[in-house]
Design an enzyme around this catalytic site. Structure first.
Site, mmCIF file in Angstrom:
data_model
loop_
_atom_site.group_PDB
_atom_site.id
_atom_site.type_symbol
_atom_site.label_atom_id
_atom_site.label_comp_id
_atom_site.label_asym_id
_atom_site.label_seq_id
_atom_site.Cartn_x
_atom_site.Cartn_y
_atom_site.Cartn_z
ATOM 1 N N LYS A 52 0.850 -1.199 0.000
ATOM 2 C CA LYS A 52 0.000 0.000 0.000
ATOM 3 C C LYS A 52 0.886 1.250 0.000
ATOM 4 C CE LYS A 52 -1.745 1.632 3.998
ATOM 5 N NZ LYS A 52 -1.411 3.035 4.255
ATOM 6 N N ASN A 53 1.892 1.259 0.865
ATOM 7 C CA ASN A 53 2.663 2.491 1.054
ATOM 8 C C ASN A 53 3.696 2.741 -0.038
ATOM 9 O OD1 ASN A 53 1.103 2.993 3.230
ATOM 10 N ND2 ASN A 53 2.624 2.386 4.754
ATOM 11 N N ARG A 61 -4.671 10.630 4.269
ATOM 12 C CA ARG A 61 -3.580 11.597 4.409
ATOM 13 C C ARG A 61 -2.614 11.524 3.233
ATOM 14 N NH1 ARG A 61 -0.432 14.325 7.726
ATOM 15 N NH2 ARG A 61 1.797 14.083 7.334
ATOM 16 N N CYS A 115 -5.978 13.037 12.565
ATOM 17 C CA CYS A 115 -5.611 11.640 12.322
ATOM 18 C C CYS A 115 -5.629 10.905 13.658
ATOM 19 C CB CYS A 115 -4.219 11.569 11.708
ATOM 20 S SG CYS A 115 -3.703 9.886 11.458
ATOM 21 N N ARG A 164 -0.026 14.933 12.848
ATOM 22 C CA ARG A 164 0.662 14.613 11.588
ATOM 23 C C ARG A 164 0.750 15.849 10.702
ATOM 24 N NH1 ARG A 164 -1.343 9.064 9.281
ATOM 25 N NH2 ARG A 164 0.687 9.094 8.246
ATOM 26 N N PRO A 165 1.674 16.744 11.034
ATOM 27 C CA PRO A 165 1.831 17.956 10.220
ATOM 28 C C PRO A 165 2.410 17.643 8.844
ATOM 29 C CG PRO A 165 3.595 17.776 11.824
ATOM 30 C CD PRO A 165 2.644 16.649 12.123
ATOM 31 N N ASP A 210 4.523 20.163 7.542
ATOM 32 C CA ASP A 210 5.459 21.298 7.440
ATOM 33 C C ASP A 210 6.724 20.936 6.670
ATOM 34 O OD1 ASP A 210 5.841 19.582 9.724
ATOM 35 O OD2 ASP A 210 7.435 20.938 10.364
ATOM 36 N N LEU A 211 7.169 19.684 6.791
ATOM 37 C CA LEU A 211 8.408 19.293 6.095
ATOM 38 C C LEU A 211 8.178 19.227 4.577
ATOM 39 C CD1 LEU A 211 9.599 16.484 8.532
ATOM 40 C CD2 LEU A 211 10.415 18.858 8.426
ATOM 41 N N ASP A 227 4.425 0.860 11.843
ATOM 42 C CA ASP A 227 3.202 0.225 11.339
ATOM 43 C C ASP A 227 3.048 -1.218 11.817
ATOM 44 O OD1 ASP A 227 3.361 1.879 8.082
ATOM 45 O OD2 ASP A 227 2.789 2.583 10.071
ATOM 46 N N ARG A 287 -8.806 -0.459 4.548
ATOM 47 C CA ARG A 287 -7.995 0.587 3.928
ATOM 48 C C ARG A 287 -6.631 0.044 3.548
ATOM 49 N NH1 ARG A 287 -7.777 6.139 6.881
ATOM 50 N NH2 ARG A 287 -6.422 6.311 5.067
HETATM 51 C C1 EPZ Z 1 4.063 7.055 6.006
HETATM 52 O O1 EPZ Z 1 3.247 8.108 6.508
HETATM 53 C C2 EPZ Z 1 3.167 5.827 5.950
HETATM 54 N N1 EPZ Z 1 2.052 6.080 5.051
HETATM 55 C C3 EPZ Z 1 2.642 5.494 7.342
HETATM 56 O O2 EPZ Z 1 1.892 4.286 7.252
HETATM 57 C C4 EPZ Z 1 3.844 5.249 8.250
HETATM 58 O O3 EPZ Z 1 3.386 5.008 9.569
HETATM 59 C C5 EPZ Z 1 4.754 6.491 8.252
HETATM 60 O O4 EPZ Z 1 5.156 6.793 6.892
HETATM 61 C C6 EPZ Z 1 6.030 6.270 9.072
HETATM 62 O O5 EPZ Z 1 6.718 5.187 8.562
HETATM 63 C C7 EPZ Z 1 2.271 6.051 3.709
HETATM 64 O O6 EPZ Z 1 3.375 5.835 3.252
HETATM 65 C C8 EPZ Z 1 1.084 6.296 2.835
HETATM 66 P P1 EPZ Z 1 5.975 10.527 7.958
HETATM 67 P P2 EPZ Z 1 3.784 9.633 6.474
HETATM 68 O O7 EPZ Z 1 5.818 11.772 7.194
HETATM 69 O O8 EPZ Z 1 4.691 9.826 5.331
HETATM 70 C C9 EPZ Z 1 6.426 13.731 11.363
HETATM 71 C C10 EPZ Z 1 0.053 2.870 7.609
HETATM 72 O O9 EPZ Z 1 -0.406 2.385 8.664
HETATM 73 N N2 EPZ Z 1 6.242 14.700 10.279
HETATM 74 O O10 EPZ Z 1 7.095 9.601 7.645
HETATM 75 O O11 EPZ Z 1 2.605 10.514 6.613
HETATM 76 C C11 EPZ Z 1 5.181 12.903 11.612
HETATM 77 O O12 EPZ Z 1 4.295 13.571 12.482
HETATM 78 C C12 EPZ Z 1 0.482 4.323 7.583
HETATM 79 O O13 EPZ Z 1 0.216 2.247 6.548
HETATM 80 C C13 EPZ Z 1 6.427 16.057 10.548
HETATM 81 O O14 EPZ Z 1 6.727 16.449 11.662
HETATM 82 O O15 EPZ Z 1 4.628 9.689 7.811
HETATM 83 C C14 EPZ Z 1 5.759 11.649 12.220
HETATM 84 O O16 EPZ Z 1 6.002 11.861 13.590
HETATM 85 C C15 EPZ Z 1 0.203 5.034 8.891
HETATM 86 N N3 EPZ Z 1 6.261 16.949 9.538
HETATM 87 C C16 EPZ Z 1 7.093 11.472 11.495
HETATM 88 O O17 EPZ Z 1 7.406 12.778 10.974
HETATM 89 C C17 EPZ Z 1 5.943 16.546 8.260
HETATM 90 O O18 EPZ Z 1 5.829 17.414 7.362
HETATM 91 C C18 EPZ Z 1 7.044 10.479 10.346
HETATM 92 O O19 EPZ Z 1 5.956 10.859 9.510
HETATM 93 C C19 EPZ Z 1 5.773 15.166 8.013
HETATM 94 C C20 EPZ Z 1 5.937 14.262 9.029
#
Ligand code: EPZ
Length: 455
Positions: free
Chosen positions: A23-24, A94, A118, A123-124, A126-127, A309, A401
């Protein structure tokens, strides 16, 4: 009415099961097709609700999306005219934010709804926005929408590190935008997940010039356009881990095929730490019953660490192993909504900050529980398999999902799970894997009822 599972616990799983595509890996790749004018064919994209939602999003932007008879997905973006991702679709998932980079790169503008709340924590994005701004995009917020504009993106040396480490979809968003920017981009603190590596392979096959994917420093030399491509998505390491834990929690003997074992080192190490015998080849896992399972201390971290996950699923397993265990989640410190529901099944879990203190019990006992998010629902299914007696798991639309027909796979291995209605007031046709058809090209799982949260 909304879906629920009726589970008869106590059955030992045995046999062979196959893992679907990731999925991811699929979601960012589907979004990136918007940056390619022409036709893209994707193989091994799983039939999931999130894939259907992403397909609807692409169609709402003007792309043609069709599930072919051989199961592959064909996307044609020639007719894409809008560069807007509407709130009603983005709030469901998201990962919709992944269309931001491709739309900006191809059209010079993008209007994407902010994702909203969420269930697994704050889950910002900002990055994502910081990275696009570094590439020269003008970013503003307007009535809940992100508006990004740039006549031509230009390469930059940027750092994507956040408070909880790298960002997976943020790395993908910046990678696709940089692929069509002018000049060289260096992404520092890039996410290393296998899904990011697959994303880079997909873009490279479409003509992008990327090096270093899978490390924390990715270099991209922008090109003028990306061309049509056919790509096979990697297998889903999280589904494979979930199935392995299903075998372990029921003391079963299960062979898992099409498993991306090279992407699962930390998961296999965790199972070994817990005393679960695991044999692995390059694409197959064999899980056998453990004579002496042990409590463990696990930490969910960015790749190559233990995936967040899988945190909920391991919590379910450790709840059934006598002794004191500990799970810490450094990625989503609040991702513990499943703990209270596991306690309803007889688990002994205490949450403190970003850790769960687990005292294993000899036996879980069946109860009525409610899923809150995708991986929490998987954990509840696993716990119900091991629990004595009957359990009811409500709101399993969360499960659909990210897992295709999980109950069918588990029943094939000897589980006793029946999908039925929960009698909730919002009456609607029973959910089903809709047949593939031109007006439903993704064979999406249709659900009635309000969908909460998003992952
Ligand atoms: C991906 O989400 C996955 N989803 C998530 O899987 C997975 O849990 C996550 O990566 C971490 O491995 C998909 O790939 C579709 P992140 P993503 O941006 O990209 C913080 C599932 O169950 N952050 O890597 O949204 C954030 O809050 C889902 O299949 C910022 O601070 O996650 C978190 O603490 C759930 N600012 C950390 O970084 C940002 O702009 C990692 O988030 C973005 C993220």
């Amino acid at each position: 009415m909304m879906d629920m599972f009726c589970v008869e616990g106590g059955h030992v799983l045995h046999g062979t099961v196959f893992v679907d595509g990731s999925k991811n890996a699929s979601l960012p790749i589907l979004a990136a097709t918007l940056a390619i004018e022409g036709e893209v064919t994707l193989e091994q994209v799983p039939q999931l609700q999130d894939v259907a939602t992403m397909g609807q999003l692409l169609q709402s932007i003007g792309a043609a999306v069709e599930r072919l008879d051989d199961g592959s997905l064909r996307i044609n973006t020639c007719a894409v005219k809008s560069s807007m991702a509407p709130y009603e679709l983005v709030r469901q998932m998201r990962a919709s934010v992944c269309v931001l980079g491709p739309l900006l790169a191809r059209f010079g503008s993008a209007r994407v709804s902010l994702p909203g709340g969420c269930n697994i924590g704050h889950r910002p994005i900002d990055l994502h926005l910081r990275g696009l701004a570094a590439l020269g995009a003008e970013i503003r917020l307007e009535a809940g929408y992100i508006v990004a504009e740039s006549s031509r993106l230009r390469g930059a040396d940027l750092d994507l590190c956040g408070p909880h480490g790298p960002t997976v979809t943020g790395t993908c968003n910046i990678m696709i935008a940089a692929s069509l920017a002018k000049g060289r981009t260096i992404i520092r603190s890039a996410a290393k997940e296998p899904e990011v590596q697959d994303f880079a392979r997909f873009l490279t096959a479409a003509g992008a010039r990327i090096s270093g994917a899978g490390t924390s420093i990715v270099e991209i030399d922008g090109v003028d356009h990306l061309h049509e491509v056919r790509h096979t998505v990697i297998p889903d390491r999280i589904e494979a881990a979930t199935l392995a834990i299903a075998a372990a929690i029921t003391h079963g003997d299960v062979t898992i095929r099409n498993a991306p074992t090279t992407h699962m080192t930390c998961v296999l190490n965790a199972l070994n730490l817990i005393g679960i015998p695991v044999d692995a080849t390059h694409d197959t896992l064999h899980i056998r019953a453990s004579s002496m399972p042990r409590p463990a201390r696990l930490t969910a971290e960015p790749y190559p660490g233990l995936p967040t996950d899988c945190q909920a699923q391991f919590m379910a397993l450790l709840s059934t192993i006598e002794g004191e265990s500990l799970i810490t989640d450094t990625v989503f410190p609040e991702r513990f909504m499943h703990a209270a529901e596991l306690v309803r099944l007889g688990a002994d879990i205490r949450i403190q900050n970003n850790s769960a203190f687990i005292r294993g019990v000899a036996r879980l006992s069946g109860a009525s529980v409610m899923a809150s998010d995708l991986r929490a629902s998987a954990a509840l299914v696993l716990a119900a398999l091991a629990a004595e007696g009957h359990s009811e798991i409500r709101r399993v639309y969360h499960l659909d999902r990210g897992y295709h027909a999980l109950e069918q796979k588990l029943n094939h291995l000897g589980a006793k799970i029946q999908r039925t209605h929960d009698g909730s007031p919002n009456i609607a046709p029973r959910p089903h894997i809709a047949p593939l058809s031109p007006d439903n090209p993704l064979g999406s799982v249709r659900h009635a009822g309000k969908r909460s949260g998003q992952e």
